[in-house]
Design an enzyme around this catalytic site. Sequence first.
Site, PDB file in Angstrom:
ATOM      1  N   SER A  82       7.991   1.601 -10.356  1.00  0.00           N
ATOM      2  CA  SER A  82       8.670   2.006  -9.121  1.00  0.00           C
ATOM      3  C   SER A  82      10.186   1.868  -9.294  1.00  0.00           C
ATOM      4  CB  SER A  82       8.129   1.177  -7.951  1.00  0.00           C
ATOM      5  OG  SER A  82       8.410   1.799  -6.721  1.00  0.00           O
ATOM      6  N   HIS A 235      -0.145   3.361  -5.756  1.00  0.00           N
ATOM      7  CA  HIS A 235       1.173   3.044  -6.301  1.00  0.00           C
ATOM      8  C   HIS A 235       1.155   1.774  -7.151  1.00  0.00           C
ATOM      9  CE1 HIS A 235       5.471   3.252  -6.596  1.00  0.00           C
ATOM     10  NE2 HIS A 235       5.660   2.134  -5.944  1.00  0.00           N
TER      11      HIS A 235
END
Length: 258
Positions: A82, A235
């Site tokens: 991320s 994610h």
Amino acid sequence: MNYVSTGHGPAILLIHGLFGNLDNLKSLGQALENQYQVIRVDVPNHGLSAHWPQMDYINLSQAIMALLDELGIEQAHLVGHSMGGKIAMATALAFPKRVLSVVAADIAPVAYQPRHAEIFAALESLPLTELQGRPQALAHILSHGIDDPTAQFLLKNLQRTESGFRWKMNLNGLKECYSSLIGWHNCPPFVTQVYLGPSLFIRGGASDYVTAAHRQAILAQFPAAQAKTLEGCGHWLHAQKPTIFNRIVTEFIDKQSH
């Protein structure tokens, strides 16, 4: 920048995402440290690293270079999840000769729309000085619509003090810098830098962080990019499917090292 270094061999830097710390990629580090020197970092404004009033990908990439210089490391592989993936990419674009390869986990080199308002609201409204314990903090965060795994992850930043609790991370600083962290500095009409070295983009099959719409931006900046999708996870792919994730990253870096 606070860090932990384990193992010996070619250097690999592991860089966590927003609200994280150097333990987030510890499982990957353990999978790599038999063959490599693994350096897990606390990104500024996180963990035990310094609190910065201004935080963007240009000065973060410079901080990564300063750490490599401090450790006497000429070149390293960079792996980030991320926000950490963006730091890895920005560093490769700015200092390509110092970066052996890049692995970006569930992130693209693009600007994103804001998506953390609920998290900031939950964390900022937590009455730190009145907290009786972590169960109360967890209940508070859950009451703001945050799911349990995310709440548990966020609470790793909570630290008990003599007068109650405090956040290890610089919450105010992260909020102030948030537009820079979801943004991206390397986009047309500006001069677009290019990293020609090996790069791997791993996305979660159930995540919307990396989509077909990002393909052009990825290849424009990382023309040698490879892509992998981990089905059945979102994610947090490194936490949801650690065995497969660790294997994919290890095999990719092994190929660049031999």
